[in-house]
Design a protein around this motif. Structure first.
Motif, PDB file in Angstrom:
ATOM      1  N   PRO A   1       0.825  -1.215   0.000  1.00  0.00           N
ATOM      2  CA  PRO A   1       0.000   0.000   0.000  1.00  0.00           C
ATOM      3  C   PRO A   1       0.858   1.265   0.000  1.00  0.00           C
ATOM      4  N   HIS A   2       0.219   2.373  -0.311  1.00  0.00           N
ATOM      5  CA  HIS A   2       0.895   3.666  -0.207  1.00  0.00           C
ATOM      6  C   HIS A   2      -0.122   4.728   0.204  1.00  0.00           C
ATOM      7  N   VAL A   3       0.372   5.825   0.754  1.00  0.00           N
ATOM      8  CA  VAL A   3      -0.461   6.974   1.110  1.00  0.00           C
ATOM      9  C   VAL A   3       0.286   8.236   0.704  1.00  0.00           C
ATOM     10  N   ARG A   4      -0.446   9.225   0.198  1.00  0.00           N
ATOM     11  CA  ARG A   4       0.169  10.477  -0.226  1.00  0.00           C
ATOM     12  C   ARG A   4      -0.701  11.650   0.220  1.00  0.00           C
ATOM     13  N   LEU A   5      -0.045  12.740   0.600  1.00  0.00           N
ATOM     14  CA  LEU A   5      -0.714  13.992   0.938  1.00  0.00           C
ATOM     15  C   LEU A   5      -0.116  15.095   0.077  1.00  0.00           C
ATOM     16  N   GLY A   6      -0.945  15.977  -0.442  1.00  0.00           N
ATOM     17  CA  GLY A   6      -0.464  17.064  -1.275  1.00  0.00           C
ATOM     18  C   GLY A   6      -1.162  18.368  -0.937  1.00  0.00           C
ATOM     19  N   PHE A   7      -0.449  19.466  -1.134  1.00  0.00           N
ATOM     20  CA  PHE A   7      -1.014  20.790  -0.889  1.00  0.00           C
ATOM     21  C   PHE A   7      -0.431  21.767  -1.901  1.00  0.00           C
ATOM     22  N   GLY A   8      -1.279  22.620  -2.463  1.00  0.00           N
ATOM     23  CA  GLY A   8      -0.816  23.610  -3.424  1.00  0.00           C
ATOM     24  C   GLY A   8      -1.514  24.940  -3.215  1.00  0.00           C
ATOM     25  N   THR A   9      -0.820  26.014  -3.576  1.00  0.00           N
ATOM     26  CA  THR A   9      -1.395  27.352  -3.431  1.00  0.00           C
ATOM     27  C   THR A   9      -0.678  28.322  -4.360  1.00  0.00           C
ATOM     28  N   PRO A  10      -1.383  29.324  -4.876  1.00  0.00           N
ATOM     29  CA  PRO A  10      -0.706  30.381  -5.636  1.00  0.00           C
ATOM     30  C   PRO A  10      -0.090  31.403  -4.688  1.00  0.00           C
ATOM     31  N   ILE A  11       1.015  32.017  -5.128  1.00  0.00           N
ATOM     32  CA  ILE A  11       1.679  33.057  -4.333  1.00  0.00           C
ATOM     33  C   ILE A  11       2.104  34.189  -5.258  1.00  0.00           C
ATOM     34  N   VAL A  12       2.606  35.262  -4.677  1.00  0.00           N
ATOM     35  CA  VAL A  12       3.129  36.420  -5.414  1.00  0.00           C
ATOM     36  C   VAL A  12       2.104  36.881  -6.444  1.00  0.00           C
ATOM     37  N   ASN A  13       1.017  37.456  -5.957  1.00  0.00           N
ATOM     38  CA  ASN A  13      -0.052  37.932  -6.834  1.00  0.00           C
ATOM     39  C   ASN A  13      -0.593  36.817  -7.725  1.00  0.00           C
ATOM     40  N   ARG A  14      -0.476  35.595  -7.206  1.00  0.00           N
ATOM     41  CA  ARG A  14      -1.002  34.404  -7.890  1.00  0.00           C
ATOM     42  C   ARG A  14      -0.294  34.122  -9.219  1.00  0.00           C
ATOM     43  N   ARG A  15       0.897  34.655  -9.384  1.00  0.00           N
ATOM     44  CA  ARG A  15       1.663  34.379 -10.603  1.00  0.00           C
ATOM     45  C   ARG A  15       2.526  33.135 -10.476  1.00  0.00           C
TER      46      ARG A  15
END
Length: 276
Positions: A207-221
């Protein structure tokens, strides 16, 4: 006309008059503008969705009550709402009443909540020929309003190039994705799965498990994404050539593999506009 409306004149009117002189083969065009009062956005009403999804819609609007009226802000809002990926149709309609405060109605219809995917293919790598299948099921709004849950099964059958060995392969995945996990435009992802991979020296599975997180930065550029993963692998069906080496290669015991990833990417101008 749009330039005038973007300057805040929501009720601007234009009269066009054309004077033609046939003898000189000339035409004179006169444009008369009546800008009317300078306007601001008024009350915003969202219809078609409620709860957390309505809040996500409101957070993606590029305008708010009291802000100077702009058709550009309306267009940006519409693009950002489609980019959410959950909506079927989006209509951002300013009121036609000639008032200084322009009320806006955001009419939403949700897209299909359930999707079924089926597919297949054929692959070749240095060790084997492979026939692949793929089946998937996606449901939006489960287990919570903003979540999207996906289950995928990817079976395969491999013929190794020695011509005598046939082995099944399989990958199963369950994933939940959520927009606005901490703040607007941030995304979170949780995935669990199981892999069964047969190669010539051995078969690995676990088995495997993964966690991910993403976000825009710097005026969303810029888009920043980080991920963490943990996988357990066990081994069997070792070939006679590596059977004596299984202790040295640690193939006689389970392996835990941890991974961390990070990606920074630049958004295209159209993507930045969609992000508001």
């Amino acid at each position: 006309m749009r330039v005038v409306e973007d300057a805040g004149y929501a009720h601007a009117k234009r009269e066009t008059t054309v004077y033609a002189d046939r003898s000189k083969r000339e035409a004179v065009i006169t444009l008369d503008y009546d800008p009317g009062p300078k306007c601001v956005f008024g009350q915003v009403t969202i219809t078609g969705v409620d709860g957390a999804l309505a809040e996500a819609v409101r957070n993606r609007l590029a305008f708010h009550p009291g802000q100077r009226y702009s058709t550009r802000a309306i267009a940006q809002s519409q693009r950002a709402l489609y980019a959410l990926g959950r909506l079927g149709t989006v209509q951002v309609q300013p009121s036609q009443d000639e008032k200084r405060e322009v009320a806006v109605i955001v009419s939403i219809t949700e897209g299909a909540r359930r999707t079924v995917e089926l597919g297949g293919g054929f692959g070749i790598d240095p060790l084997a020929y492979e026939v692949r299948g793929r089946a998937g099921y996606t449901i939006t709004g489960w287990p919570f309003d903003l979540d999207t849950a996906t289950v995928q099964l990817r079976p395969a059958y491999a013929l190794f190039r020695d011509g005598n060995t046939y082995e099944p392969r399989m990958r199963a995945i369950a994933r939940i994705e959520r927009p606005d996990v901490f703040w607007t435009y941030s995304t979170g992802e949780t995935e669990v799965g199981y892999n069964y991979l047969s190669t010539l020296p051995y078969t690995s599975y676990g088995p495997h498990v993964r966690l991910g997180f993403g976000t825009p930065i710097v005026n969303r550029r810029l888009q920043v994404r980080v991920g963490w993963g943990l996988e357990r692998l066990d081994f069997n069906h070792l070939t006679p050539a590596i059977e004596p080496l299984k202790t040295q290669l640690h193939l006689d015991e389970a392996q835990l593999i941890g991974a961390y990833s990070q990606v920074v990417s630049s958004a295209q101008p159209s993507q930045v506009a969609a992000l508001g």
